[in-house]
Design an enzyme around this catalytic site. Structure first.
Site, short mmCIF file in Angstrom:
data_model
loop_
_atom_site.label_atom_id
_atom_site.label_comp_id
_atom_site.label_asym_id
_atom_site.label_seq_id
_atom_site.Cartn_x
_atom_site.Cartn_y
_atom_site.Cartn_z
N ARG A 26 -27.61 -30.20 33.97
CA ARG A 26 -27.08 -29.57 35.34
C ARG A 26 -28.30 -29.12 36.07
NH1 ARG A 26 -22.44 -28.40 32.42
NH2 ARG A 26 -20.85 -29.93 32.97
N LYS A 72 -35.55 -34.68 48.22
CA LYS A 72 -34.88 -36.05 48.02
C LYS A 72 -35.23 -36.49 46.78
CE LYS A 72 -33.16 -37.70 52.45
NZ LYS A 72 -33.32 -38.87 53.19
N GLU A 127 -46.19 -43.08 56.60
CA GLU A 127 -45.29 -41.87 56.69
C GLU A 127 -46.02 -41.20 57.71
OE1 GLU A 127 -42.38 -41.62 55.85
OE2 GLU A 127 -42.03 -42.78 54.04
N LYS A 155 -42.18 -31.79 58.99
CA LYS A 155 -40.78 -31.98 57.97
C LYS A 155 -40.28 -30.93 57.53
CE LYS A 155 -39.59 -34.75 53.82
NZ LYS A 155 -39.67 -35.78 52.98
N GLU A 200 -28.88 -33.54 55.40
CA GLU A 200 -28.37 -34.41 56.34
C GLU A 200 -26.81 -34.42 56.86
OE1 GLU A 200 -29.20 -38.64 55.07
OE2 GLU A 200 -31.43 -38.28 55.52
N ARG A 232 -31.72 -34.33 59.98
CA ARG A 232 -32.55 -34.96 59.28
C ARG A 232 -33.02 -36.43 59.28
NH1 ARG A 232 -33.84 -32.73 52.90
NH2 ARG A 232 -35.45 -34.40 52.63
N ASN A 268 -35.87 -40.65 59.16
CA ASN A 268 -35.77 -41.84 58.70
C ASN A 268 -36.29 -43.15 59.72
OD1 ASN A 268 -34.35 -41.36 56.17
ND2 ASN A 268 -32.46 -41.04 57.54
N HIS A 292 -37.10 -46.38 58.51
CA HIS A 292 -36.98 -46.73 57.17
C HIS A 292 -35.75 -47.67 56.75
CE1 HIS A 292 -39.92 -43.41 56.69
NE2 HIS A 292 -39.64 -43.50 55.53
N HIS A 340 -36.77 -50.13 54.12
CA HIS A 340 -35.93 -50.37 52.79
C HIS A 340 -35.42 -51.76 52.51
CE1 HIS A 340 -35.11 -45.72 52.31
NE2 HIS A 340 -36.22 -46.00 52.23
N HIS A 367 -44.29 -49.20 49.93
CA HIS A 367 -43.23 -48.38 50.82
C HIS A 367 -43.75 -47.95 52.15
CE1 HIS A 367 -39.88 -45.81 52.14
NE2 HIS A 367 -40.81 -44.95 52.47
#
Length: 362
Positions: free
Chosen positions: A118, A140, A182, A223, A233, A238, A242, A245, A249, A261
């Site tokens: 956890r 993330k 990026e 950022k 988000e 946030r 993206n 993105h 993706h 990427h």
């Protein structure tokens, strides 16, 4: 050395950017008797084996787990193997993980840290340009599932980020271009002054291949300012991160991850600009300016032959899609980014056709 503090509701931590900051991490961890697992990209380990081993040998409780960090290996099978390694070596909740590699290593190691018992502490040591300016900060983590990018994951902040620029010296041009993708998005996240600064410094980075601490610090500050106000988000802020993105993706999934990427993000941002023009958010002259300003960023020519219907299919399966509608992050001007803009499938397809037509001869 640059130091940026990131403050989120769940944790506050520092990002250190400079030469040899990895050795500082080892010194910090040497003050404890707890175990540390270094989850490492196998290629990074080969390139920097002597340096990594010398530092790790200074502590008896260091372990190394290296894997080939490709998008195809960013999956539950590999997280399972790392869980087994942790169990075999009796790691407890007091022990920690170092993610030493690019964005994939950070995502996988971070997800393992978030879910093993956890949650155990983890540290980011980004070794690619993309991970330095983006993925190592913000919390993330996650893996791909059934060829859908980052479908399974968690928000889990690191204890600290050590961006050691020495690791960037062995990067091939393709990785530098990927990181540039990026950095590209940050040009649109603040005002016109920020746009020009990022554009000029990014062009210089690619032409001279000199790593600019000030540029990296600016990207991380931009950022972190977003993440601090919308860590998970919830408010939607946030989502500005993206930009490009949803396209990116889908490109990656369509090409079965045969594209970097950041390369996909470059094409995705250009596509988003074209959609913005078609919706009247920017004029044709503004679009031409943006495309001209960043013409030094190449589009991977493999994209020109992809099946657009497959791209649309993956865009409709994106996490940000709602009720089957494609939702995009679009631009009206630098500093004015629109989120959750619903766009018709046909307009997206026409925008992609225009993108490839504009860049095919470049």
């Amino acid at each position: 050395m640059k130091k940026i503090n990131v403050r989120t509701k769940s944790k506050s931590y520092d990002v250190l950017i400079g030469q040899n900051v990895f050795s500082q991490l080892i010194k910090d961890l040497n003050k404890t008797d707890f175990k540390v697992l270094v989850v490492c990209d196998s290629n990074v380990y080969k390139l920097h084996k002597n340096r990594i081993d010398d530092l790790l040998n200074s502590k008896k409780n260091f372990y190394v787990y290296a894997f080939n960090s490709t998008e195809r290996n960013k999956n539950l099978r590999n997280t399972g193997l790392i869980y087994k390694y942790l169990m075999k070596n009796n790691f407890s909740r007091k022990d920690s993980i170092i993610a030493l590699g690019g964005g994939i290593v950070g995502d996988v190691a971070g997800f393992v840290a978030a879910t093993y018992m956890r949650g155990i502490p983890f540290y980011q040591v980004p070794t690619t340009l993309l991970s330095v300016v983006d993925s190592s900060v913000g919390g993330k983590t996650g893996v791909n599932f059934l060829e859908v990018k980052n479908l399974i994951g968690a928000f889990y902040q690191p204890e600290k980020v050590y961006a050691d620029l020495n690791f960037l010296e062995t990067l091939p041009l393709k990785e530098i271009i990927s990181g540039a993708g990026e950095i590209f998005k940050y040009a649109f996240l603040a005002d016109e002054e920020n746009y020009l600064l990022i554009r000029n410094r990014l062009a210089k980075l690619l032409s001279e291949k000199k790593f600019d601490e000030n540029l990296f610090a600016r990207c991380i500050k931009l950022k972190s300012s977003v993440v601090e106000n919308d860590e998970k988000e919830i408010s939607g802020l946030r989502k500005v991160l993206n930009l490009g993105h949803t396209f990116a993706h889908a490109f990656e999934s369509t090409m079965k991850f045969q594209i970097k990427h950041g390369e996909a993000v470059i094409a995705g941002i250009f596509a988003s600009l074209i959609v913005s023009k078609k919706l009247g958010l920017v004029s044709e002259s503004e679009l031409k300016k943006y495309l001209s300003d960043f013409q030094f960023l190449p589009i991977n020519k493999k994209l020109f032959s992809i099946d657009l219907n497959t791209v649309i299919k993956f865009m409709k399966s994106d996490k940000k899609t709602s009720e089957g509608k494609i939702k995009l992050v679009l631009i009206s001007k630098p500093g004015n980014v629109l989120i959750d803009v619903s766009v018709k499938e046909q307009l997206v397809k026409k925008s992609l056709e225009e993108l490839f037509e504009r860049f095919r001869g470049v």
